[in-house]
Design a protein around this motif. Sequence first.
Motif, short mmCIF file in Angstrom:
data_model
loop_
_atom_site.label_atom_id
_atom_site.label_comp_id
_atom_site.label_asym_id
_atom_site.label_seq_id
_atom_site.Cartn_x
_atom_site.Cartn_y
_atom_site.Cartn_z
N GLU A 68 -7.45 7.63 -4.70
CA GLU A 68 -7.52 6.92 -5.98
C GLU A 68 -8.34 7.72 -6.99
OE1 GLU A 68 -9.12 3.05 -5.39
OE2 GLU A 68 -7.45 2.37 -4.15
N THR A 92 -1.22 -2.13 3.63
CA THR A 92 -1.28 -0.82 2.99
C THR A 92 0.09 -0.41 2.47
OG1 THR A 92 -3.05 -0.16 4.50
CG2 THR A 92 -1.93 1.60 3.31
N THR A 104 1.16 -2.45 -0.66
CA THR A 104 0.62 -1.96 -1.92
C THR A 104 1.32 -0.68 -2.37
OG1 THR A 104 -1.12 -0.64 -0.84
CG2 THR A 104 -1.65 -2.92 -1.40
N ASP A 105 1.88 0.05 -1.41
CA ASP A 105 2.63 1.28 -1.72
C ASP A 105 4.04 0.95 -2.19
OD1 ASP A 105 3.84 3.75 -1.75
OD2 ASP A 105 3.08 4.39 0.19
N THR A 132 -1.34 3.81 -5.74
CA THR A 132 -1.24 3.23 -4.41
C THR A 132 -0.24 4.01 -3.55
OG1 THR A 132 0.39 1.62 -5.20
CG2 THR A 132 -1.92 0.93 -5.15
N THR A 184 -2.09 6.80 -2.26
CA THR A 184 -2.97 6.30 -1.20
C THR A 184 -2.21 6.12 0.10
OG1 THR A 184 -4.31 5.16 -2.86
CG2 THR A 184 -4.56 4.45 -0.58
#
Length: 709
Positions: free
Chosen positions: A349, A441, A444-445, A481, A484
């Motif tokens: 980030e 995770t 959010t991607d 994201t 990430t």
Amino acid sequence: MLTGGFWIGFVGAALAGGFAYWQARRVLACPEGSEEMRKIAGSIRQGANAYLKQQYAVVFRVFVAVFLILLLMAFGTGGRMLSPYTPFAFVTGGVFSMLAGFIGMKIATNANARTAQAASESMNQGLRVAFSSGSVMGFTVVGLGMLDISLWFFLLRYAFGVQNPETLGNVMVMNGMGASFMALFARVGGGIYTKAADVGADLVGKVEAGIPEDDPRNPATIADNVGDNVGDVAGMGADLYESYVGSILATFALGAAGGYGWKGMLLPLCLAVCGIACSIVGSFLVRTEENATQESLLKSLRGGTYTAAALSALLAAPLTYFILDGNMGVYVAILAGLAGGCAIGYFTEYYTSATYKPTQDLAEASETGSATMIIGGLSLGMRSTAASILIVGAAVLISYFASGGAIAVTDAGGAFTAAFNRGLYGIGIAGVGMLSTLGITLATDAYGPVADNAGGIAEMSGLPDNVRERTDALDALGNTTAATGKGFAIGSASLTSLALLVSYVNIVQNRTSETLNFTLTSPTVLVGVFAGAMLTFVFSAFTMSAVQRAAQSIVAEVRRQFREIPGIMKREADPDYAACVALCTKGALREMVIPALLAVIMPIVTGLLLGPTGVVGLLGGVSVTGFAMAVFMSNAGGAWDNAKKYIEEGHHCGKGSRQHKAAVVGDTVGDPFKDTSGPSLNILIKLCSTVSIVFSGLVVTWNLISLLG
């Protein structure tokens, strides 16, 4: 009694599948907007379905060929070269990996217009619809992963009677080859498609014609939106399915080798199921307010992911204590993985979000043109590798020593002892810890491409400017994201690849009575290291060149349409969107085969020429260079993209300025970095390892070095 608890995998699969189904129902219950919005969304769905249908037809033929080769190795040699179960596990792994991507793509193409319509009501509504769509992808991936692993475990142990945990672990670790194979085709093919369309649309539409992104006058705009789904959703789903399953299976093999028996396999399974439950809890915390800044949007998503990680860390303590009879050193390894994953996410980030100084400084480089913008992005990407490598290095050392590796010794023959393998089990379980909360995770991607599509639909259907502003804010967050998520994937890949490398050494050593020299000073190991480093660069070159060639055809087509259909710019004639979609499909399918096969052929050829020790060098070389290259490419590409969006928000003269055009060029260079070559490298690392393990019997039986000796 605990060793009979493997049914928990089916519970995790049901929990994840049920939550994904509930989220899908929520998304589909939302209104899809106007007739024009539904028409555009339908065109995107049609293009995505057509591409995947043709891609799966190509991959099917390759799978059949590999399946027949594996059958010959398994049954033509009486099982000496390969387990008879591996050919069939290869097929199921590929099918489940394909399903993970396909289901995610289906919900994403049904959520894009609904997200645009929700964003017309409020920022929070748009975030909730897009995030719910991403949740379907995230929990479908972990649910299918749990189902695949649990099915094969019960088949091998109870139907086929494999009662030795080390034998079962070694067979299970080979099952990841099919998932890796499918993931590489999906990621490379989808990445070529999406970036060819994106580059073509940006270079001709934004830079040459000076029209906005996703302007309906751009002939490549539908292909660009299709690409978001086949590359960033379907490709990513197959990719992270493979990462998730691979980390668990590698830990299975190391748990048995480390002397933990069935308990060493049960712990990563239970940890993954706990992560599913914690991810569900965390997903309810993702929400935002109207006019939210990038910082507050990031805080919202962090709140969900960090809560899931914290809950998973708490639950892992009693799990480890009861399953491994009080061995809490392994719990420290799990914490190292969880903390490492969160740290990688934070630094990703920091380097890619316009909220922080690195990307803001990169945007400032646009003041002096495209060249300085590109130099700045390359520098940022290279600099960002330090944090990820140091974090993974610390996680490896902590997990190894905490799990018992500090007292490891080797006997006179150089074989690994159980103590050493216990330390390596810690490294494997750290990788499982890092991916245990993959459900949230990945959610959010995966929501990012949906928000990107929503912005395109808002632009093409003429929704008010404030809707596009909201979707752009969600899209910019999605770029961060996404970076990430790629950081998590490559971080876990580095841990998993080390575990797979050790599994390869153990399997090879068990297949031969010779004492093999795996030290770095061995000439064959050294040559293998150079070959592995070379493979990283050659593979990246192939994938970058593939995007270049496919994009050139799109650029030529868009220019042709602007030239030969003059009414386009005056909105008096419609572009031929289908021509660009067809060109992207053809180009991606043609270009994806060579880089994908390179990852399969290289470990086999290295083994046949240099023997097992050369393969160990290859795996070490490709793991180290592939890790650094993937982080560099992913972060540089993400920073270029968000620097462009930062300028579009009004900084440095805003849209249409020379600074904006310089940023578009930088973003165009970064597109294949972050969405094609970079994310494909983590699959390359693990596919090389699983291919090496599957073909270890062939390499041990016949190689040029042993013949010359």
